[in-house]
Motif scaffolding. Structure first.
Motif, PDB file in Angstrom:
ATOM      1  N   ASN A  48     -26.359  78.648 -24.839  1.00 43.90           N
ATOM      2  CA  ASN A  48     -26.776  78.973 -26.198  1.00 43.90           C
ATOM      3  C   ASN A  48     -27.466  77.768 -26.829  1.00 43.90           C
ATOM      4  OD1 ASN A  48     -25.623  81.746 -26.914  1.00 43.90           O
ATOM      5  ND2 ASN A  48     -23.844  80.715 -26.022  1.00 43.90           N
ATOM      6  N   THR A  49     -28.396  78.028 -27.725  1.00 46.13           N
ATOM      7  CA  THR A  49     -29.063  76.949 -28.454  1.00 46.13           C
ATOM      8  C   THR A  49     -28.187  76.492 -29.622  1.00 46.13           C
ATOM      9  OG1 THR A  49     -30.219  78.483 -29.920  1.00 46.13           O
ATOM     10  CG2 THR A  49     -31.313  77.891 -27.846  1.00 46.13           C
ATOM     11  N   THR A  50     -28.555  75.340 -30.193  1.00 45.26           N
ATOM     12  CA  THR A  50     -27.758  74.817 -31.310  1.00 45.26           C
ATOM     13  C   THR A  50     -27.714  75.772 -32.500  1.00 45.26           C
ATOM     14  OG1 THR A  50     -28.205  72.532 -30.634  1.00 45.26           O
ATOM     15  CG2 THR A  50     -27.478  72.882 -32.902  1.00 45.26           C
ATOM     16  N   PRO A  51     -28.846  76.386 -32.936  1.00 44.53           N
ATOM     17  CA  PRO A  51     -28.738  77.361 -34.030  1.00 44.53           C
ATOM     18  C   PRO A  51     -27.800  78.516 -33.705  1.00 44.53           C
ATOM     19  CG  PRO A  51     -31.021  76.715 -33.707  1.00 44.53           C
ATOM     20  CD  PRO A  51     -30.253  76.140 -32.564  1.00 44.53           C
ATOM     21  N   GLU A  52     -27.822  78.981 -32.459  1.00 41.23           N
ATOM     22  CA  GLU A  52     -26.932  80.078 -32.071  1.00 41.23           C
ATOM     23  C   GLU A  52     -25.478  79.630 -32.084  1.00 41.23           C
ATOM     24  OE1 GLU A  52     -29.959  82.487 -29.036  1.00 41.23           O
ATOM     25  OE2 GLU A  52     -28.635  80.902 -28.274  1.00 41.23           O
ATOM     26  N   VAL A  53     -25.228  78.424 -31.617  1.00 38.48           N
ATOM     27  CA  VAL A  53     -23.863  77.900 -31.611  1.00 38.48           C
ATOM     28  C   VAL A  53     -23.341  77.764 -33.040  1.00 38.48           C
ATOM     29  CG1 VAL A  53     -22.448  75.865 -31.089  1.00 38.48           C
ATOM     30  CG2 VAL A  53     -24.099  76.699 -29.408  1.00 38.48           C
ATOM     31  N   VAL A  54     -24.143  77.199 -33.927  1.00 39.30           N
ATOM     32  CA  VAL A  54     -23.722  77.023 -35.313  1.00 39.30           C
ATOM     33  C   VAL A  54     -23.505  78.376 -35.986  1.00 39.30           C
ATOM     34  CG1 VAL A  54     -24.426  76.128 -37.557  1.00 39.30           C
ATOM     35  CG2 VAL A  54     -24.836  74.761 -35.512  1.00 39.30           C
ATOM     36  N   ARG A  55     -24.405  79.335 -35.724  1.00 42.58           N
ATOM     37  CA  ARG A  55     -24.272  80.655 -36.352  1.00 42.58           C
ATOM     38  C   ARG A  55     -23.004  81.365 -35.876  1.00 42.58           C
ATOM     39  NH1 ARG A  55     -28.528  82.588 -34.687  1.00 42.58           N
ATOM     40  NH2 ARG A  55     -27.765  83.950 -33.031  1.00 42.58           N
ATOM     41  N   MET A  56     -22.743  81.337 -34.577  1.00 38.96           N
ATOM     42  CA  MET A  56     -21.551  82.010 -34.056  1.00 38.96           C
ATOM     43  C   MET A  56     -20.277  81.318 -34.522  1.00 38.96           C
ATOM     44  SD  MET A  56     -22.542  83.310 -30.197  1.00 38.96           S
ATOM     45  CE  MET A  56     -23.572  81.913 -29.700  1.00 38.96           C
ATOM     46  N   ALA A  57     -20.299  79.980 -34.564  1.00 39.78           N
ATOM     47  CA  ALA A  57     -19.107  79.247 -35.010  1.00 39.78           C
ATOM     48  C   ALA A  57     -18.818  79.515 -36.476  1.00 39.78           C
ATOM     49  CB  ALA A  57     -19.287  77.759 -34.767  1.00 39.78           C
ATOM     50  N   SER A  58     -19.868  79.703 -37.277  1.00 39.34           N
ATOM     51  CA  SER A  58     -19.666  79.931 -38.713  1.00 39.34           C
ATOM     52  C   SER A  58     -19.021  81.283 -38.996  1.00 39.34           C
ATOM     53  CB  SER A  58     -20.999  79.841 -39.455  1.00 39.34           C
ATOM     54  OG  SER A  58     -21.864  80.912 -39.080  1.00 39.34           O
ATOM     55  N   THR A  59     -19.043  82.203 -38.033  1.00 33.36           N
ATOM     56  CA  THR A  59     -18.483  83.539 -38.268  1.00 33.36           C
ATOM     57  C   THR A  59     -16.967  83.574 -38.095  1.00 33.36           C
ATOM     58  OG1 THR A  59     -18.878  84.166 -35.953  1.00 33.36           O
ATOM     59  CG2 THR A  59     -20.622  84.657 -37.552  1.00 33.36           C
ATOM     60  N   TYR A  60     -16.408  82.652 -37.287  1.00 35.33           N
ATOM     61  CA  TYR A  60     -14.964  82.712 -37.049  1.00 35.33           C
ATOM     62  C   TYR A  60     -14.218  81.438 -37.457  1.00 35.33           C
ATOM     63  CZ  TYR A  60     -16.343  80.307 -32.737  1.00 35.33           C
ATOM     64  OH  TYR A  60     -16.897  79.433 -31.836  1.00 35.33           O
ATOM     65  N   MET A  61     -14.942  80.374 -37.805  1.00 39.92           N
ATOM     66  CA  MET A  61     -14.252  79.185 -38.300  1.00 39.92           C
ATOM     67  C   MET A  61     -13.764  79.431 -39.722  1.00 39.92           C
ATOM     68  SD  MET A  61     -14.246  76.903 -35.874  1.00 39.92           S
ATOM     69  CE  MET A  61     -13.759  75.468 -36.804  1.00 39.92           C
ATOM     70  N   SER A  62     -12.660  78.788 -40.099  1.00 39.58           N
ATOM     71  CA  SER A  62     -12.123  78.937 -41.451  1.00 39.58           C
ATOM     72  C   SER A  62     -12.762  77.923 -42.385  1.00 39.58           C
ATOM     73  CB  SER A  62     -10.602  78.765 -41.428  1.00 39.58           C
ATOM     74  OG  SER A  62     -10.253  77.511 -40.869  1.00 39.58           O
TER      75      SER A  62
END
Length: 262
Positions: A103-117
């Motif tokens: 995954n690219t960095t934008p994809e990683v940040v976007r996916m992480a932002s959906t489940y991180m508190s």
């Protein structure tokens, strides 16, 4: 006149010891950094001088009041940073897996932002928005978060992403984040071992401190007449309060791990 003299001496000693000098900042920031500790020092000085019948005890207690106010303010103001630091390990672990899946960095940040508190989830979403609107690089934004929260590991994430983009892409970033995660886990183990090591001395010092406080308060109340009539005994009581304050500060320093960033 004596009262003002001892108050000035106390203020001078605290300024020399803690080096808390005013800087150009907002009134709120100035009051938080210096006003509250100064007020706590004055109140401790007045209470200590009245209870233990000597300004010597007041000066010692004023220094304790200053330190307690500073430490409480530091603890409260760093709450958000502590929350982010706890969540950062989970972010590094999940980002490692996502980068391993190419995954690219934008994809990683976007996916992480959906489940991180919170609060790190909002920071990640703000990164995505700023990336779209201004084109700011992710390493720059991670470095900014590192400076805001005073978390060196966040700066390490920025450097890993920056180096990975130049050298090996997603897999290189994943390897760097994996090593960072290992280092963070080792740091947690070191802290846990350190706290286990200091637990018994801290408990013993706390018990001694409770006994000394109880004894000094008993002397200042039940046997107050003895210290009122005997100036030397009053001076010794003030020195005893100084020993109690010193032991209190020792316990505070014992609970810190400055060599591992705590």
């Amino acid at each position: 006149m004596k009262f003002l003299l001892f108050l000035c001496i106390a203020a001078a000693l605290m300024a020399a010891c803690f080096k808390e000098l005013p800087e150009k900042e907002s009134i709120q920031g100035f009051l938080r950094r210096l006003g509250v500790p100064s007020l706590a020092a004055v109140l401790f000085f007045l209470a200590g001088s009245a209870l233990f019948m000597t300004p010597v005890a007041g000066i010692f207690l004023a220094s304790l009041g200053w330190v307690l106010a500073v430490e409480i303010d530091r603890y409260v103001s760093s709450y958000r940073s502590r929350q982010v630091q706890k969540q950062l390990k989970d972010f590094v672990t999940s980002a490692t897996s996502l980068y391993m899946a190419d995954n690219t960095t934008p994809e990683v940040v976007r996916m992480a932002s959906t489940y991180m508190s919170e609060p790190i989830a909002s920071d990640l979403r703000n990164m995505l928005i700023e990336r779209q609107l201004k084109g700011t690089a992710f390493p720059v934004m991670f470095n900014r978060l590192s400076n805001r929260y005073q978390i060196p590991e966040m700066g390490a994430v920025a450097r890993i992403i920056e180096a990975g983009d130049i050298t090996g892409g997603a897999r290189a970033i994943a390897r760097g984040l994996s090593r960072l995660g290992d280092a963070m886990r080792r740091r947690e183990r070191i802290l846990a071992e350190r706290y286990r090591g200091i637990l018994e001395p801290a408990i013993a010092a706390g018990l001694v401190l409770i006994i000394l406080i109880g004894t000094s308060v008993l002397d200042a109340t039940t046997f107050r007449a003895v210290f009122v009539t005997n100036g030397l005994a009053g001076m010794m009581l003030g020195i005893g309060v100084g020993i109690i304050v010193g032991l209190s500060l020792l316990i505070l320093n014992l609970l810190k791990n400055k060599d591992v960033g705590v």
